[in-house]
Design a protein around this motif. Sequence first.
Motif, mmCIF file in Angstrom:
data_model
loop_
_atom_site.group_PDB
_atom_site.id
_atom_site.type_symbol
_atom_site.label_atom_id
_atom_site.label_comp_id
_atom_site.label_asym_id
_atom_site.label_seq_id
_atom_site.Cartn_x
_atom_site.Cartn_y
_atom_site.Cartn_z
ATOM 1 N N ALA A 48 0.820 -1.219 0.000
ATOM 2 C CA ALA A 48 0.000 0.000 0.000
ATOM 3 C C ALA A 48 0.848 1.260 0.000
ATOM 4 N N PHE A 49 2.141 1.140 0.348
ATOM 5 C CA PHE A 49 3.018 2.296 0.434
ATOM 6 C C PHE A 49 4.044 2.330 -0.694
ATOM 7 N N ARG A 50 3.941 1.437 -1.639
ATOM 8 C CA ARG A 50 4.825 1.504 -2.793
ATOM 9 C C ARG A 50 4.414 2.679 -3.662
ATOM 10 N N ARG A 51 5.393 3.275 -4.283
ATOM 11 C CA ARG A 51 5.160 4.553 -4.952
ATOM 12 C C ARG A 51 4.069 4.459 -6.009
ATOM 13 N N ALA A 52 4.126 3.424 -6.842
ATOM 14 C CA ALA A 52 3.126 3.298 -7.905
ATOM 15 C C ALA A 52 1.728 3.113 -7.336
ATOM 16 N N VAL A 53 1.630 2.348 -6.241
ATOM 17 C CA VAL A 53 0.317 2.082 -5.641
ATOM 18 C C VAL A 53 -0.237 3.338 -4.983
ATOM 19 N N GLY A 54 0.596 4.012 -4.174
ATOM 20 C CA GLY A 54 0.125 5.201 -3.479
ATOM 21 C C GLY A 54 -0.258 6.327 -4.422
ATOM 22 N N LEU A 55 0.575 6.560 -5.431
ATOM 23 C CA LEU A 55 0.262 7.612 -6.391
ATOM 24 C C LEU A 55 -0.977 7.271 -7.212
ATOM 25 N N SER A 56 -1.127 6.000 -7.566
ATOM 26 C CA SER A 56 -2.321 5.582 -8.318
ATOM 27 C C SER A 56 -3.576 5.773 -7.484
ATOM 28 N N ALA A 57 -3.473 5.458 -6.188
ATOM 29 C CA ALA A 57 -4.635 5.647 -5.308
ATOM 30 C C ALA A 57 -5.041 7.111 -5.258
ATOM 31 N N THR A 58 -4.068 8.002 -5.146
ATOM 32 C CA THR A 58 -4.387 9.428 -5.110
ATOM 33 C C THR A 58 -4.985 9.903 -6.426
ATOM 34 N N VAL A 59 -4.472 9.404 -7.551
ATOM 35 C CA VAL A 59 -5.025 9.793 -8.853
ATOM 36 C C VAL A 59 -6.490 9.373 -8.960
ATOM 37 N N VAL A 60 -6.783 8.144 -8.535
ATOM 38 C CA VAL A 60 -8.171 7.658 -8.597
ATOM 39 C C VAL A 60 -9.070 8.489 -7.682
ATOM 40 N N LEU A 61 -8.588 8.763 -6.463
ATOM 41 C CA LEU A 61 -9.393 9.542 -5.523
ATOM 42 C C LEU A 61 -9.585 10.976 -5.997
ATOM 43 N N LEU A 62 -8.556 11.538 -6.643
ATOM 44 C CA LEU A 62 -8.711 12.880 -7.206
ATOM 45 C C LEU A 62 -9.745 12.901 -8.317
#
Length: 238
Positions: free
Chosen positions: A147-161
């Motif tokens: 959950a804290f890997r860069r690709a996962v965390g950034l992807s989560a923020t993109v989806v939430l945005l």
Amino acid sequence: MRAVPNWAVATAAAAPLLLVSGWTVAQARQPAGYDPIRDTISELAGQDATDAWIMVVALVLLGCCYLSVAAVLHTAGLPSRFLLAIGGVATIALVAFPRPPVGGSVSHGVAATVAVLALVLWPAGSALWLPRGHDAAYPTRPEPPWAFRRAVGLSATVVLLALFGWCAFEVTSGSRTGLAERVTAVAVSLWPLLAVVSARRAHLAWSLGAATPGAATPAVGVVPPDPLRPTQRPDRLA
């Protein structure tokens, strides 16, 4: 590495349950004209809502869940924990500025925007704080929790945005404001649970490796590298 306590997992799991059960019970108490697709969650805690206390209690407990997770999720790093805590405080602040019967409320709108943006952005902060993945300089260092890997965390923020953008569109010119708000609220409430579970699993794996002689240690008495510690940075929260 600090362990993630059992109560933190339970608290994170309670967040989406409180949110969904709160609006389900509250909207059942409203007059027939209330439409969950069109009408917002805030109206359930508004000044003219029937049994507004139901949604008020749910929102306060939801904010407390976010604050509790932020207090113990040391894995995420101080900036992300701060954003999560801001999201919790702003969620609680929503009930201090209830939506009026007619028109909108600037204070309520600001609190809602701050809450959603803070909860949307905190996964990216965690992803940027921890190492990207396997480090060539430290080949034995494992990857961070998923959950804290860069690709996962950034992807989560993109989806939430993207979901936040949908909410903004519906509020200004759409007819499905309630639906967009509910989908976004559930999405942001699920990420703390995923982060807590990920951090807990990583800690258990690290502890097992440290306690098993010869299983994950390069030499006797050497503890496996901490997957939650950023590369070449001291862990100020440990």
